[in-house]
Design a protein around this motif. Structure first.
Motif, PDB file in Angstrom:
ATOM      1  N   ILE A 231      32.950 113.927  51.940  1.00 51.11           N
ATOM      2  CA  ILE A 231      33.369 114.694  50.805  1.00 51.11           C
ATOM      3  C   ILE A 231      32.965 116.027  50.018  1.00 51.11           C
ATOM      4  O   ILE A 231      31.719 115.630  50.178  1.00 51.11           O
ATOM      5  N   GLY A 232      33.682 116.427  49.717  1.00 52.15           N
ATOM      6  CA  GLY A 232      33.146 116.919  49.095  1.00 52.15           C
ATOM      7  C   GLY A 232      31.900 118.384  48.714  1.00 52.15           C
ATOM      8  O   GLY A 232      31.632 119.454  48.625  1.00 52.15           O
ATOM      9  N   GLY A 233      31.947 119.063  50.051  1.00 52.14           N
ATOM     10  CA  GLY A 233      30.819 119.580  51.325  1.00 52.14           C
ATOM     11  C   GLY A 233      31.887 120.930  50.842  1.00 52.14           C
ATOM     12  O   GLY A 233      32.993 121.753  50.195  1.00 52.14           O
ATOM     13  N   ARG A 234      31.124 122.368  50.291  1.00 52.74           N
ATOM     14  CA  ARG A 234      31.823 123.861  49.757  1.00 52.74           C
ATOM     15  C   ARG A 234      30.341 124.342  50.728  1.00 52.74           C
ATOM     16  O   ARG A 234      29.692 124.386  50.751  1.00 52.74           O
ATOM     17  N   LYS A 238      29.326 129.124  45.502  1.00 57.30           N
ATOM     18  CA  LYS A 238      28.185 128.366  45.552  1.00 57.30           C
ATOM     19  C   LYS A 238      28.349 127.295  46.360  1.00 57.30           C
ATOM     20  O   LYS A 238      29.574 127.168  47.194  1.00 57.30           O
ATOM     21  N   VAL A 239      27.485 126.028  46.928  1.00 55.01           N
ATOM     22  CA  VAL A 239      27.440 125.417  47.742  1.00 55.01           C
ATOM     23  C   VAL A 239      26.809 124.548  47.321  1.00 55.01           C
ATOM     24  O   VAL A 239      26.686 123.648  46.892  1.00 55.01           O
ATOM     25  N   ALA A 240      27.872 123.113  47.788  1.00 54.48           N
ATOM     26  CA  ALA A 240      27.771 122.051  48.250  1.00 54.48           C
ATOM     27  C   ALA A 240      27.449 120.819  48.930  1.00 54.48           C
ATOM     28  O   ALA A 240      28.526 121.573  50.277  1.00 54.48           O
ATOM     29  N   GLN A 241      26.474 120.603  49.484  1.00 54.15           N
ATOM     30  CA  GLN A 241      26.647 120.092  50.401  1.00 54.15           C
ATOM     31  C   GLN A 241      27.402 118.179  50.411  1.00 54.15           C
ATOM     32  O   GLN A 241      27.113 117.666  49.191  1.00 54.15           O
ATOM     33  N   GLY A 242      28.640 118.480  51.195  1.00 51.44           N
ATOM     34  CA  GLY A 242      29.352 116.874  51.201  1.00 51.44           C
ATOM     35  C   GLY A 242      28.557 115.574  51.376  1.00 51.44           C
ATOM     36  O   GLY A 242      27.374 115.594  51.480  1.00 51.44           O
ATOM     37  N   GLN A 243      29.265 114.645  50.918  1.00 52.50           N
ATOM     38  CA  GLN A 243      28.347 113.657  50.951  1.00 52.50           C
ATOM     39  C   GLN A 243      29.028 111.932  52.198  1.00 52.50           C
ATOM     40  O   GLN A 243      30.747 112.493  51.093  1.00 52.50           O
ATOM     41  N   ALA A 244      28.520 111.486  52.763  1.00 52.34           N
ATOM     42  CA  ALA A 244      29.117 111.158  53.477  1.00 52.34           C
ATOM     43  C   ALA A 244      30.261 109.580  52.660  1.00 52.34           C
ATOM     44  O   ALA A 244      29.176 108.946  51.877  1.00 52.34           O
ATOM     45  N   LEU A 245      30.864 108.742  52.810  1.00 51.11           N
ATOM     46  CA  LEU A 245      31.531 107.506  52.945  1.00 51.11           C
ATOM     47  C   LEU A 245      30.709 106.774  53.385  1.00 51.11           C
ATOM     48  O   LEU A 245      30.720 107.176  54.732  1.00 51.11           O
ATOM     49  N   ARG A 246      30.727 105.975  53.007  1.00 54.09           N
ATOM     50  CA  ARG A 246      29.599 104.498  53.654  1.00 54.09           C
ATOM     51  C   ARG A 246      30.056 103.755  54.793  1.00 54.09           C
ATOM     52  O   ARG A 246      29.016 103.579  55.365  1.00 54.09           O
ATOM     53  N   GLY A 284      32.685 110.892  39.746  1.00 50.43           N
ATOM     54  CA  GLY A 284      31.565 110.100  40.110  1.00 50.43           C
ATOM     55  C   GLY A 284      31.768 109.792  41.451  1.00 50.43           C
ATOM     56  O   GLY A 284      32.770 109.313  41.616  1.00 50.43           O
ATOM     57  N   PHE A 285      31.410 109.963  42.629  1.00 57.44           N
ATOM     58  CA  PHE A 285      31.093 109.715  43.505  1.00 57.44           C
ATOM     59  C   PHE A 285      31.227 108.061  44.066  1.00 57.44           C
ATOM     60  O   PHE A 285      32.864 108.103  44.766  1.00 57.44           O
ATOM     61  N   ASP A 286      30.956 107.460  43.607  1.00 60.64           N
ATOM     62  CA  ASP A 286      31.626 106.320  43.695  1.00 60.64           C
ATOM     63  C   ASP A 286      32.421 105.775  43.582  1.00 60.64           C
ATOM     64  O   ASP A 286      33.517 104.573  44.555  1.00 60.64           O
ATOM     65  N   ARG A 287      32.799 105.960  42.550  1.00 60.21           N
ATOM     66  CA  ARG A 287      34.853 105.840  42.111  1.00 60.21           C
ATOM     67  C   ARG A 287      35.414 106.417  42.688  1.00 60.21           C
ATOM     68  O   ARG A 287      36.213 106.046  42.890  1.00 60.21           O
ATOM     69  N   LEU A 292      39.664 106.375  47.395  1.00 64.20           N
ATOM     70  CA  LEU A 292      39.757 107.087  48.641  1.00 64.20           C
ATOM     71  C   LEU A 292      39.849 105.751  50.071  1.00 64.20           C
ATOM     72  O   LEU A 292      40.561 105.646  50.915  1.00 64.20           O
ATOM     73  N   ILE A 293      39.019 104.715  49.791  1.00 65.73           N
ATOM     74  CA  ILE A 293      39.243 102.927  50.380  1.00 65.73           C
ATOM     75  C   ILE A 293      40.729 102.619  50.374  1.00 65.73           C
ATOM     76  O   ILE A 293      40.659 102.150  51.470  1.00 65.73           O
ATOM     77  N   SER A 294      40.770 101.938  48.682  1.00 66.44           N
ATOM     78  CA  SER A 294      42.114 101.562  47.855  1.00 66.44           C
ATOM     79  C   SER A 294      43.081 102.192  48.897  1.00 66.44           C
ATOM     80  O   SER A 294      43.304 103.492  49.071  1.00 66.44           O
ATOM     81  N   ASP A 295      43.861 101.363  48.135  1.00 64.45           N
ATOM     82  CA  ASP A 295      46.357 101.879  49.336  1.00 64.45           C
ATOM     83  C   ASP A 295      46.426 102.910  47.733  1.00 64.45           C
ATOM     84  O   ASP A 295      47.441 102.882  47.613  1.00 64.45           O
TER      85      ASP A 295
END
Ligand code: SF4
Ligand code: SF4
Ligand code: SF4
Length: 317
Positions: A231-234, A238-246, A284-287, A292-295
Motif C-alpha cells: 500500500i501507498g506506492g507512487r 514525487k516517489v514513494a515505495q509501497g509498504q507490504a501488509l504483514r 501511520g502505517f500500523d493503524r 485494512l485487516i478489520s471489517d
C-alpha cells in the motif's frame, strides 16, 4: 498557428470521458480502456479502423496499458465512442478516482504464481467500473503482478498485489544433504542447510516458489498460493515505495476486500489533493494496516460512499 475554438469547459467535459487535448490543436487523444492490457484481435482491428476514420491514423500505448487514438476532432468524439462500442470498448481513465488497472502477463508467464489477468479483470469490474462515480482525494492506481519479479512494479502503485507461493516444508522428509537442491535453486539465498536440516529464513524468502518440487526427498512437495499486498506506492513528481501488509493473504476474496477497504479508507480519511501514501504517512502505517485487516470500514461502506467528499479532486492529469 491554428486558432483554438474549444472552450475550457468543453475541454474539461471531454477530459472526464477520456479525451485529452492534443496541445496547440482542437483535436484530442481518445483513451481506450483495455481492462488489463489484454484485447482481442477484433478489438485491435476496431481500434485501427477508428484511428483511420476519426483520428490521424496514429495509435499510442500508455504506460498504464491503455490505448490512445490521436488527432480526433472535437466534433467526432461521440461518433468515435459509438464506433468502438461495437467491440465493447470504452474510453475513460482520467480524474480523481480509481484508474485503469495494470497487470503483468502472469497468467502465461513461466514465473506466474497467480492468474493475473483473471484477478485484474475482477478488480477492474469491482473497482474501476464499480467505483467509477466514487470521488477520491486524488487518482488511485492498482497493479497486479504474478510473482516477486515485480515486472509491473506493484509496489509503486497506491495498491499493488503480488502473487506468492509459500513453500510447504516438511522437516520430517529432510535429510540435511551436503548438496541441497533447494538451497541451490533459491534465488534469495533464503534456504540453507544448518546443522543437518534445511532452514528457510522468512525475512529473506519472498515466496517465489522456485523451491517447490525441487527436493528429491519431497521435503517441499507443494506450496500455498498467496497474495502479498503493498500500500501507498507512487511514481511521478514525487516517489514513494509501497509498504507490504504483514499478512500474506491466502484467499483471493479476502485480498479483494482489502483493496475495497483501502479505497473506502482513502475516500474517508484522505484530504483532497493528497495521494494515498501521504494519507498513510499522516495516519501511520500500523493503524492503516489494522483498519485494512478489520471489517470496520466495510461495515460503514454505504455511509462512506454517501458522504459528500472531494467534489473537486486533486488529479490534474
Ligand atoms: S512479474 Fe513475474 S509473472 Fe509477472 S511477467 Fe514478471 S516474471 Fe512473469
Ligand atoms: S530439502 Fe531436500 S535436498 Fe535439501 S537438505 Fe533437505 S532433503 Fe536434502
Ligand atoms: S520460496 Fe523462493 S525465496 Fe523462498 S525459499 Fe523457496 S526459492 Fe527461496
Amino acid at each position: 498557428m491554428a486558432t483554438l475554438t474549444i472552450s475550457a469547459e468543453d475541454e474539461k467535459r471531454v477530459k472526464a470521458l477520456g479525451f485529452l487535448s492534443n496541445k496547440g490543436t482542437d483535436n484530442f487523444s481518445g483513451r481506450i480502456i483495455t481492462v488489463n492490457g489484454k484485447i482481442s484481435a477484433e478489438q485491435m482491428v476496431c481500434i485501427g479502423e477508428a484511428a483511420r476514420l476519426y483520428g490521424n491514423g496514429t495509435v499510442t500505448f500508455t504506460t498504464r496499458l491503455t490505448v490512445e487514438v490521436q488527432g480526433i476532432p472535437y466534433e467526432k468524439i461521440e461518433d468515435f465512442r459509438t464506433f468502438i462500442e461495437k467491440e465493447g470498448l470504452v474510453t475513460g481513465g482520467t480524474g480523481s478516482k480509481v484508474r485503469p488497472v495494470v497487470s503483468c502477463k502472469g497468467t502465461t508467464c513461466q514465473y506466474g504464481l497467480i492468474d493475473t489477468f483473471a484477478l485484474s479483470e475482477e478488480i477492474h469490474k469491482r473497482f474501476y467500473e464499480g467505483y467509477a462515480n466514487v470521488r477520491l482525494p486524488h487518482k488511485f492506481k492498482i497493479a497486479v503482478g504474478g510473482c516477486p519479479n515485480n515486472c509491473v512494479k506493484p509496489d509503486l502503485n497506491d495498491i499493488g498485489i503480488i502473487g506468492q507461493r509459500i513453500p510447504n516444508f516438511d522437516e520430517d522428509c529432510c535429510n540435511g544433504c551436503k548438496k541441497c537442491t533447494v538451497e541451490q535453486v533459491c534465488p534469495m539465498n533464503a534456504a540453507k542447510v544448518v546443522d543437518g536440516m534445511l532452514e528457510i529464513d522468512e525475512e529473506l524468502c519472498n515466496n517465489c516458489g522456485r523451491c517447490v518440487g525441487q527436493c528429491r526427498f519431497d521435503a517441499i512437495e507443494d506450496g500455498q498460493t498467496g497474495y502479498k499486498i503493498y500500500i501507498g506506492g507512487r511514481w511521478g513528481k514525487k516517489v514513494a515505495q509501497g509498504q507490504a501488509l504483514r499478512t500474506v493473504f491466502t484467499d483471493e476474496e479476502t485480498a479483494l476486500k482489502v483493496i475495497e477497504k483501502a479505497i473506502l479508507f482513502y475516500r474517508e480519511q484522505g484530504k483532497t489533493g493528497e495521494r494515498f501514501s501521504q494519507t498513510i504517512d499522516r495516519i501511520g502505517f500500523d493503524r492503516v494496516e489494522e483498519l485494512l485487516i478489520s471489517d470496520e470500514i466495510l461495515s460503514r461502506k454505504q455511509e462512506i460512499l454517501d458522504a459528500s467528499l472531494h467534489l473537486v479532486g486533486g488529479a490534474t492529469c
